[in-house]
Design a protein around this motif. Structure first.
Motif, PDB file in Angstrom:
ATOM      1  N   THR A 173     -21.617  14.026  54.095  1.00  9.06           N
ATOM      2  CA  THR A 173     -20.332  13.620  54.675  1.00  9.06           C
ATOM      3  C   THR A 173     -19.663  12.546  53.823  1.00  9.06           C
ATOM      4  O   THR A 173     -18.463  12.621  53.542  1.00  9.06           O
ATOM      5  N   THR A 174     -20.411  11.542  53.396  1.00  9.83           N
ATOM      6  CA  THR A 174     -19.802  10.475  52.583  1.00  9.83           C
ATOM      7  C   THR A 174     -19.376  11.002  51.215  1.00  9.83           C
ATOM      8  O   THR A 174     -18.352  10.580  50.685  1.00  9.83           O
ATOM      9  N   ILE A 175     -20.148  11.931  50.651  1.00 16.92           N
ATOM     10  CA  ILE A 175     -19.767  12.524  49.366  1.00 16.92           C
ATOM     11  C   ILE A 175     -18.486  13.329  49.518  1.00 16.92           C
ATOM     12  O   ILE A 175     -17.584  13.261  48.679  1.00 16.92           O
ATOM     13  N   ASN A 176     -18.359  14.096  50.599  1.00 17.06           N
ATOM     14  CA  ASN A 176     -17.140  14.874  50.847  1.00 17.06           C
ATOM     15  C   ASN A 176     -15.928  13.946  51.034  1.00 17.06           C
ATOM     16  O   ASN A 176     -14.838  14.218  50.524  1.00 17.06           O
ATOM     17  N   ILE A 177     -16.101  12.841  51.748  1.00 12.16           N
ATOM     18  CA  ILE A 177     -15.007  11.885  51.943  1.00 12.16           C
ATOM     19  C   ILE A 177     -14.607  11.272  50.601  1.00 12.16           C
ATOM     20  O   ILE A 177     -13.421  11.136  50.295  1.00 12.16           O
ATOM     21  N   PHE A 178     -15.588  10.937  49.772  1.00  6.87           N
ATOM     22  CA  PHE A 178     -15.316  10.368  48.455  1.00  6.87           C
ATOM     23  C   PHE A 178     -14.514  11.338  47.595  1.00  6.87           C
ATOM     24  O   PHE A 178     -13.499  10.968  46.994  1.00  6.87           O
ATOM     25  N   PHE A 179     -14.943  12.593  47.519  1.00  6.86           N
ATOM     26  CA  PHE A 179     -14.221  13.589  46.729  1.00  6.86           C
ATOM     27  C   PHE A 179     -12.826  13.862  47.285  1.00  6.86           C
ATOM     28  O   PHE A 179     -11.868  14.046  46.533  1.00  6.86           O
ATOM     29  N   PHE A 180     -12.679  13.869  48.591  1.00  4.89           N
ATOM     30  CA  PHE A 180     -11.379  14.111  49.199  1.00  4.89           C
ATOM     31  C   PHE A 180     -10.392  12.996  48.836  1.00  4.89           C
ATOM     32  O   PHE A 180      -9.253  13.260  48.456  1.00  4.89           O
ATOM     33  N   THR A 181     -10.827  11.751  48.927  1.00  7.13           N
ATOM     34  CA  THR A 181      -9.933  10.646  48.562  1.00  7.13           C
ATOM     35  C   THR A 181      -9.619  10.664  47.069  1.00  7.13           C
ATOM     36  O   THR A 181      -8.487  10.363  46.666  1.00  7.13           O
ATOM     37  N   ASP A 182     -10.585  11.033  46.227  1.00  9.29           N
ATOM     38  CA  ASP A 182     -10.317  11.147  44.797  1.00  9.29           C
ATOM     39  C   ASP A 182      -9.269  12.220  44.517  1.00  9.29           C
ATOM     40  O   ASP A 182      -8.374  12.027  43.692  1.00  9.29           O
ATOM     41  N   ILE A 183      -9.350  13.341  45.197  1.00 10.18           N
ATOM     42  CA  ILE A 183      -8.379  14.419  45.002  1.00 10.18           C
ATOM     43  C   ILE A 183      -6.990  13.960  45.440  1.00 10.18           C
ATOM     44  O   ILE A 183      -5.990  14.223  44.754  1.00 10.18           O
ATOM     45  N   ILE A 184      -6.890  13.225  46.554  1.00 14.97           N
ATOM     46  CA  ILE A 184      -5.597  12.734  47.036  1.00 14.97           C
ATOM     47  C   ILE A 184      -5.002  11.750  46.018  1.00 14.97           C
ATOM     48  O   ILE A 184      -3.807  11.815  45.701  1.00 14.97           O
ATOM     49  N   ILE A 185      -5.815  10.866  45.476  1.00 13.82           N
ATOM     50  CA  ILE A 185      -5.334   9.899  44.488  1.00 13.82           C
ATOM     51  C   ILE A 185      -4.861  10.607  43.225  1.00 13.82           C
ATOM     52  O   ILE A 185      -3.806  10.283  42.667  1.00 13.82           O
ATOM     53  N   VAL A 186      -5.618  11.592  42.745  1.00 10.37           N
ATOM     54  CA  VAL A 186      -5.233  12.335  41.545  1.00 10.37           C
ATOM     55  C   VAL A 186      -3.926  13.081  41.782  1.00 10.37           C
ATOM     56  O   VAL A 186      -3.030  13.092  40.919  1.00 10.37           O
ATOM     57  N   LEU A 187      -3.758  13.710  42.941  1.00  6.55           N
ATOM     58  CA  LEU A 187      -2.511  14.416  43.232  1.00  6.55           C
ATOM     59  C   LEU A 187      -1.331  13.446  43.308  1.00  6.55           C
ATOM     60  O   LEU A 187      -0.226  13.765  42.852  1.00  6.55           O
ATOM     61  N   TYR A 188      -1.523  12.281  43.870  1.00  8.81           N
ATOM     62  CA  TYR A 188      -0.459  11.273  43.955  1.00  8.81           C
ATOM     63  C   TYR A 188      -0.043  10.817  42.558  1.00  8.81           C
ATOM     64  O   TYR A 188       1.149  10.710  42.253  1.00  8.81           O
ATOM     65  N   LEU A 189      -1.010  10.545  41.681  1.00  5.74           N
ATOM     66  CA  LEU A 189      -0.702  10.129  40.317  1.00  5.74           C
ATOM     67  C   LEU A 189      -0.039  11.249  39.522  1.00  5.74           C
ATOM     68  O   LEU A 189       0.883  11.009  38.731  1.00  5.74           O
ATOM     69  N   PHE A 190      -0.474  12.489  39.733  1.00  6.51           N
ATOM     70  CA  PHE A 190       0.117  13.627  39.045  1.00  6.51           C
ATOM     71  C   PHE A 190       1.569  13.821  39.495  1.00  6.51           C
ATOM     72  O   PHE A 190       2.445  14.125  38.681  1.00  6.51           O
TER      73      PHE A 190
END
Length: 166
Positions: free
Chosen positions: A135-152
């Motif tokens: 669960t914590t790994i999934n939350i970590f990857f999800f927030t990373d994907i959101i940050i990358v999409l925001y920067l892109f």
């Protein structure tokens, strides 16, 4: 300026307390040296107060602003600063720091053993299996994907549109 002169100037200007002005008035009436100094400073005060102050003409501000508008507008501040000066200052400080570090390392005796023993400290045992799970790994990857999409998205919105230029 001594205290007597200051007292007379305060009396002539009308500043100070009523008691100080009354005391000065009594000194003028009783002391001949003080009265002579008073007459001298009073004549200076009268000549200065009778001077007419020069005032600028009515269109002075407009004339000054017109002259300012005729001056060429400087470019940016970057165009006023010579980059060679900045590079020279940077090179001076880098050479100075490098020379100081070189002298420091050259004069250091590396063969001696230090007499300082570091104390041993053992960290307490920490079990990460309770915190790191799927669960914590999934939350970590999800927030990373959101940050990358925001920067892109920020990158794409700042990029000039190539079709609009043609």
């Amino acid at each position: 300026m001594n205290n007597l002169e200051q007292r007379i100037w305060d009396y002539l200007d009308g500043t100070g307390t009523d008691q100080e002005r009354e005391f000065t008035k009594q000194l003028i009436g009783s002391d001949s040296e003080f009265r002579a100094l008073y007459e001298e400073l009073r004549s200076i005060h009268l000549s200065v107060s009778s001077l007419d102050l020069d005032e600028p003409s009515m269109s002075f501000s407009r004339n000054v602003m017109d002259k300012i508008q005729l001056e060429p507008v400087p470019g940016s501040v970057k165009s006023l600063i010579d980059k060679r000066v900045i590079y020279g200052i940077t090179a001076f400080f880098l050479i100075t720091i490098t020379a100081l570090l070189g002298v420091l390392f050259y004069q250091t005796d590396w063969t001696q053993q230090s007499g300082l023993d570091m104390p041993e400290y053992k960290l307490p045992e920490f079990d990460t299996s309770n915190y790191v799970n799927s669960t914590t790994i999934n939350i970590f990857f999800f927030t990373d994907i959101i940050i990358v999409l925001y920067l892109f998205d920020g990158f794409l919105s700042k990029r000039p549109n190539s079709k609009a230029n043609h």
